[in-house]
Write a protein that holds these residues in place. Sequence first.
Motif, PDB file in Angstrom:
ATOM      1  N   ASP A  11      42.837  36.973  29.964  1.00  0.00           N
ATOM      2  CA  ASP A  11      43.582  35.738  29.716  1.00  0.00           C
ATOM      3  C   ASP A  11      42.634  34.589  29.394  1.00  0.00           C
ATOM      4  O   ASP A  11      42.893  33.791  28.477  1.00  0.00           O
ATOM      5  CB  ASP A  11      44.428  35.394  30.943  1.00  0.00           C
ATOM      6  N   ILE A  12      41.511  34.505  30.118  1.00  0.00           N
ATOM      7  CA  ILE A  12      40.533  33.450  29.852  1.00  0.00           C
ATOM      8  C   ILE A  12      39.979  33.572  28.439  1.00  0.00           C
ATOM      9  O   ILE A  12      39.886  32.582  27.699  1.00  0.00           O
ATOM     10  CB  ILE A  12      39.400  33.505  30.894  1.00  0.00           C
ATOM     11  N   VAL A  13      39.612  34.791  28.058  1.00  0.00           N
ATOM     12  CA  VAL A  13      39.039  35.013  26.732  1.00  0.00           C
ATOM     13  C   VAL A  13      40.044  34.660  25.637  1.00  0.00           C
ATOM     14  O   VAL A  13      39.698  34.001  24.641  1.00  0.00           O
ATOM     15  CB  VAL A  13      38.564  36.471  26.578  1.00  0.00           C
ATOM     16  N   LEU A  14      41.278  35.076  25.796  1.00  0.00           N
ATOM     17  CA  LEU A  14      42.294  34.783  24.784  1.00  0.00           C
ATOM     18  C   LEU A  14      42.533  33.282  24.663  1.00  0.00           C
ATOM     19  O   LEU A  14      42.711  32.757  23.559  1.00  0.00           O
ATOM     20  CB  LEU A  14      43.598  35.500  25.122  1.00  0.00           C
ATOM     21  N   GLY A  32      40.349  40.663  17.351  1.00  0.00           N
ATOM     22  CA  GLY A  32      41.801  40.802  17.254  1.00  0.00           C
ATOM     23  C   GLY A  32      42.443  40.772  18.630  1.00  0.00           C
ATOM     24  O   GLY A  32      42.251  39.845  19.408  1.00  0.00           O
ATOM     25  N   ASP A  33      43.178  41.822  18.957  1.00  0.00           N
ATOM     26  CA  ASP A  33      43.842  41.911  20.253  1.00  0.00           C
ATOM     27  C   ASP A  33      42.994  42.635  21.286  1.00  0.00           C
ATOM     28  O   ASP A  33      43.405  42.777  22.444  1.00  0.00           O
ATOM     29  CB  ASP A  33      45.183  42.654  20.106  1.00  0.00           C
ATOM     30  N   GLU A  34      41.815  43.101  20.898  1.00  0.00           N
ATOM     31  CA  GLU A  34      40.958  43.842  21.812  1.00  0.00           C
ATOM     32  C   GLU A  34      39.930  42.918  22.453  1.00  0.00           C
ATOM     33  O   GLU A  34      39.350  42.060  21.785  1.00  0.00           O
ATOM     34  CB  GLU A  34      40.229  44.969  21.075  1.00  0.00           C
ATOM     35  N   VAL A  35      39.702  43.098  23.744  1.00  0.00           N
ATOM     36  CA  VAL A  35      38.694  42.328  24.477  1.00  0.00           C
ATOM     37  C   VAL A  35      37.751  43.317  25.156  1.00  0.00           C
ATOM     38  O   VAL A  35      38.200  44.237  25.847  1.00  0.00           O
ATOM     39  CB  VAL A  35      39.333  41.397  25.518  1.00  0.00           C
ATOM     40  N   PHE A  36      36.452  43.127  24.955  1.00  0.00           N
ATOM     41  CA  PHE A  36      35.439  44.028  25.490  1.00  0.00           C
ATOM     42  C   PHE A  36      34.533  43.254  26.434  1.00  0.00           C
ATOM     43  O   PHE A  36      34.240  42.074  26.219  1.00  0.00           O
ATOM     44  CB  PHE A  36      34.602  44.626  24.355  1.00  0.00           C
ATOM     45  N   GLY A  37      34.069  43.932  27.479  1.00  0.00           N
ATOM     46  CA  GLY A  37      33.179  43.321  28.429  1.00  0.00           C
ATOM     47  C   GLY A  37      31.851  44.038  28.497  1.00  0.00           C
ATOM     48  O   GLY A  37      31.797  45.273  28.469  1.00  0.00           O
ATOM     49  N   VAL A  38      30.766  43.262  28.558  1.00  0.00           N
ATOM     50  CA  VAL A  38      29.418  43.811  28.695  1.00  0.00           C
ATOM     51  C   VAL A  38      28.722  43.023  29.795  1.00  0.00           C
ATOM     52  O   VAL A  38      28.728  41.789  29.785  1.00  0.00           O
ATOM     53  CB  VAL A  38      28.623  43.707  27.377  1.00  0.00           C
ATOM     54  N   LEU A  52      31.740  38.601  27.048  1.00  0.00           N
ATOM     55  CA  LEU A  52      33.081  39.055  26.710  1.00  0.00           C
ATOM     56  C   LEU A  52      33.325  38.810  25.225  1.00  0.00           C
ATOM     57  O   LEU A  52      33.040  37.718  24.716  1.00  0.00           O
ATOM     58  CB  LEU A  52      34.122  38.326  27.554  1.00  0.00           C
ATOM     59  N   TYR A  53      33.825  39.818  24.545  1.00  0.00           N
ATOM     60  CA  TYR A  53      33.988  39.755  23.093  1.00  0.00           C
ATOM     61  C   TYR A  53      35.435  40.052  22.718  1.00  0.00           C
ATOM     62  O   TYR A  53      36.047  40.984  23.243  1.00  0.00           O
ATOM     63  CB  TYR A  53      33.081  40.778  22.408  1.00  0.00           C
ATOM     64  N   ARG A  54      35.932  39.280  21.779  1.00  0.00           N
ATOM     65  CA  ARG A  54      37.285  39.520  21.266  1.00  0.00           C
ATOM     66  C   ARG A  54      37.214  39.895  19.790  1.00  0.00           C
ATOM     67  O   ARG A  54      36.558  39.216  18.996  1.00  0.00           O
ATOM     68  CB  ARG A  54      38.156  38.279  21.440  1.00  0.00           C
ATOM     69  N   ILE A  67      41.047  31.206  16.488  1.00  0.00           N
ATOM     70  CA  ILE A  67      40.282  32.326  15.932  1.00  0.00           C
ATOM     71  C   ILE A  67      40.466  33.564  16.803  1.00  0.00           C
ATOM     72  O   ILE A  67      40.918  33.479  17.954  1.00  0.00           O
ATOM     73  CB  ILE A  67      38.779  32.000  15.813  1.00  0.00           C
ATOM     74  N   SER A  68      40.097  34.724  16.249  1.00  0.00           N
ATOM     75  CA  SER A  68      40.303  35.977  16.979  1.00  0.00           C
ATOM     76  C   SER A  68      39.090  36.900  16.905  1.00  0.00           C
ATOM     77  O   SER A  68      39.181  38.074  17.264  1.00  0.00           O
ATOM     78  CB  SER A  68      41.541  36.702  16.437  1.00  0.00           C
ATOM     79  N   VAL A  69      37.943  36.380  16.447  1.00  0.00           N
ATOM     80  CA  VAL A  69      36.676  37.130  16.464  1.00  0.00           C
ATOM     81  C   VAL A  69      35.614  36.187  17.023  1.00  0.00           C
ATOM     82  O   VAL A  69      35.244  35.203  16.371  1.00  0.00           O
ATOM     83  CB  VAL A  69      36.269  37.610  15.053  1.00  0.00           C
ATOM     84  N   TYR A  70      35.116  36.479  18.241  1.00  0.00           N
ATOM     85  CA  TYR A  70      34.160  35.569  18.879  1.00  0.00           C
ATOM     86  C   TYR A  70      33.659  36.191  20.178  1.00  0.00           C
ATOM     87  O   TYR A  70      34.096  37.274  20.588  1.00  0.00           O
ATOM     88  CB  TYR A  70      34.820  34.215  19.184  1.00  0.00           C
TER      89      TYR A  70
END
Length: 275
Positions: A211-214, A180-186, A176-178, A222-225
């Motif tokens: 919610d877990i990722v945020l 900014g406000d976007e979260v992506f799943g692979v 899971l990648y964040r 931080i907001s890039v990870y």
Amino acid sequence: MSARMRVAIVALRHPSGRFSVLVPEMEDRLRELGCEVEVIDPDARPVDLGAVRTDADVYILKSGTEAALSFAGVLHARGARVVNPYPVAAACRDKIVQTHVLAEADVPVPRSWMTVQPMSLLPQLGEGPLILKDPRGSQGRGLEIVHDGDGLAALPVGTPWLAMRYHRPEGEDLKLYRIGDEVFGVERIFPARTYAQKLGRPYAVSAELRDIVLRCGDAFGISVYGVDVIRSRGRHWVVDMSGFPGFKGVPEAGRRIVDHVLSHSDAMATEVAAS
């Protein structure tokens, strides 16, 4: 944003002479926006510590090597704006510190222990197997799943281990990648060996996972990870976090990262000053 904004990317050049796919993507986007771009590889040559320049407006810490982390520490000490900030990158790099911070933020991490004497964990095996990790390992290196005392006895003594309650994964791992406000799943197999396996397949991120990722990022500010999650018996467990992963499988990741970093550069300067 000034057309002459200077951005330096701290990245590792691979033996082939190429950087990760993400680096040229970021370079292209930065130049498209009119920025001056420099790529720095602290692993490639000696760094004169008395002559380190901090004249870039932003340094993006892409490389996860020990040399790159130390170089980021030098930049931080000289007041440079580093994404992600050195104290955060260092905490994420140490799985023991990382796990503690996430647990304190009520992120679902397995119950964990730190030890330099693996046999001292023998009582914990009464409740099930453990997975022991080299606190500074990566890409699956330094992982040992232990079921009995013989497994503990085979491990080196005197160096730190992170031990986690082992929850047998069901299905493939989730990356899971964040940004900014976007979260992506692979979704991908572990360990991924080929490039295609590392790209994985897109995975729809549920409200629970988002919610877990945020919460992971908020715990470090931080907001890039990236966050590694496993599913076991109907629950999600966070088993690792990367301060700046490769974002493989995220569409236009380089463009998204650059746009976010530059649009939030003033706020990030505040984060650096506070860290």
